[in-house]
Design a protein around this motif. Structure first.
Motif, PDB file in Angstrom:
ATOM      1  N   SER A 141      23.902  22.301  14.673  1.00 30.80           N
ATOM      2  CA  SER A 141      23.598  21.870  13.309  1.00 30.80           C
ATOM      3  C   SER A 141      23.300  20.380  13.259  1.00 30.80           C
ATOM      4  O   SER A 141      22.346  19.954  12.611  1.00 30.80           O
ATOM      5  N   LEU A 142      24.113  19.597  13.920  1.00 33.45           N
ATOM      6  CA  LEU A 142      23.867  18.153  13.948  1.00 33.45           C
ATOM      7  C   LEU A 142      22.540  17.838  14.624  1.00 33.45           C
ATOM      8  O   LEU A 142      21.809  16.953  14.185  1.00 33.45           O
ATOM      9  N   GLY A 143      22.215  18.559  15.678  1.00 28.69           N
ATOM     10  CA  GLY A 143      20.931  18.353  16.351  1.00 28.69           C
ATOM     11  C   GLY A 143      19.756  18.676  15.447  1.00 28.69           C
ATOM     12  O   GLY A 143      18.759  17.948  15.417  1.00 28.69           O
ATOM     13  N   ILE A 144      19.867  19.744  14.683  1.00 26.89           N
ATOM     14  CA  ILE A 144      18.796  20.123  13.762  1.00 26.89           C
ATOM     15  C   ILE A 144      18.671  19.100  12.638  1.00 26.89           C
ATOM     16  O   ILE A 144      17.561  18.727  12.247  1.00 26.89           O
ATOM     17  N   ILE A 145      19.793  18.623  12.130  1.00 32.20           N
ATOM     18  CA  ILE A 145      19.768  17.622  11.061  1.00 32.20           C
ATOM     19  C   ILE A 145      19.093  16.342  11.542  1.00 32.20           C
ATOM     20  O   ILE A 145      18.230  15.784  10.860  1.00 32.20           O
ATOM     21  N   VAL A 146      19.472  15.870  12.709  1.00 30.59           N
ATOM     22  CA  VAL A 146      18.885  14.640  13.253  1.00 30.59           C
ATOM     23  C   VAL A 146      17.400  14.845  13.543  1.00 30.59           C
ATOM     24  O   VAL A 146      16.570  13.985  13.236  1.00 30.59           O
ATOM     25  N   GLY A 147      17.056  15.998  14.101  1.00 34.28           N
ATOM     26  CA  GLY A 147      15.647  16.292  14.370  1.00 34.28           C
ATOM     27  C   GLY A 147      14.814  16.339  13.108  1.00 34.28           C
ATOM     28  O   GLY A 147      13.686  15.838  13.070  1.00 34.28           O
ATOM     29  N   PHE A 148      15.334  16.925  12.032  1.00 35.03           N
ATOM     30  CA  PHE A 148      14.609  16.989  10.772  1.00 35.03           C
ATOM     31  C   PHE A 148      14.450  15.605  10.167  1.00 35.03           C
ATOM     32  O   PHE A 148      13.385  15.268   9.652  1.00 35.03           O
ATOM     33  N   LYS A 149      15.510  14.802  10.245  1.00 29.47           N
ATOM     34  CA  LYS A 149      15.443  13.467   9.661  1.00 29.47           C
ATOM     35  C   LYS A 149      14.375  12.628  10.344  1.00 29.47           C
ATOM     36  O   LYS A 149      13.550  12.008   9.683  1.00 29.47           O
ATOM     37  N   PHE A 150      14.384  12.600  11.672  1.00 33.68           N
ATOM     38  CA  PHE A 150      13.439  11.743  12.384  1.00 33.68           C
ATOM     39  C   PHE A 150      12.097  12.420  12.642  1.00 33.68           C
ATOM     40  O   PHE A 150      11.115  11.748  12.910  1.00 33.68           O
ATOM     41  N   GLY A 151      12.038  13.732  12.550  1.00 35.21           N
ATOM     42  CA  GLY A 151      10.780  14.425  12.792  1.00 35.21           C
ATOM     43  C   GLY A 151       9.991  14.724  11.539  1.00 35.21           C
ATOM     44  O   GLY A 151       8.769  14.877  11.600  1.00 35.21           O
ATOM     45  N   VAL A 152      10.678  14.794  10.377  1.00 32.13           N
ATOM     46  CA  VAL A 152       9.987  15.154   9.136  1.00 32.13           C
ATOM     47  C   VAL A 152      10.183  14.087   8.059  1.00 32.13           C
ATOM     48  O   VAL A 152       9.208  13.581   7.504  1.00 32.13           O
ATOM     49  N   SER A 153      11.420  13.755   7.754  1.00 30.03           N
ATOM     50  CA  SER A 153      11.700  12.870   6.624  1.00 30.03           C
ATOM     51  C   SER A 153      11.166  11.456   6.826  1.00 30.03           C
ATOM     52  O   SER A 153      10.520  10.909   5.930  1.00 30.03           O
TER      53      SER A 153
END
Length: 79
Positions: free
Chosen positions: A30-42
């Motif tokens: 979950s933490l990996g997905i959150i970090v990936g979404f933040k830096f990959g999308v947001s």
């Protein structure tokens, strides 16, 4: 003699022991997905919006839409 070589299955606390392992794996994923979404999308989206609005002229865009007849309450100039 062959039954002495096999380990006994865990009968008590099986759910609790499995849940601990799965919760740790779930937390890490979950933490990996959150970090990936933040830096990959947001973050790229924020940069794109900032770049777009850096040189955006609201008045010019309004006049272009007004001339196109989009607004009912603001007739085109010369009407």
């Amino acid at each position: 003699m062959s039954s002495a070589l096999l380990a006994k299955p865990q009968m008590r606390g099986l759910l609790a022991s499995r849940l601990k392992k799965h919760l740790v794996v779930l937390s890490i994923l979950s933490l990996g997905i959150i970090v990936g979404f933040k830096f990959g999308v947001s973050e790229p989206r924020k940069r794109a919006y900032a770049e777009f609005y850096k040189n955006y002229d609201f008045a010019k865009e309004f006049e272009a839409m007004r001339e196109a007849g989009i607004f009912q309450s603001a007739p085109p100039k010369g009407s």
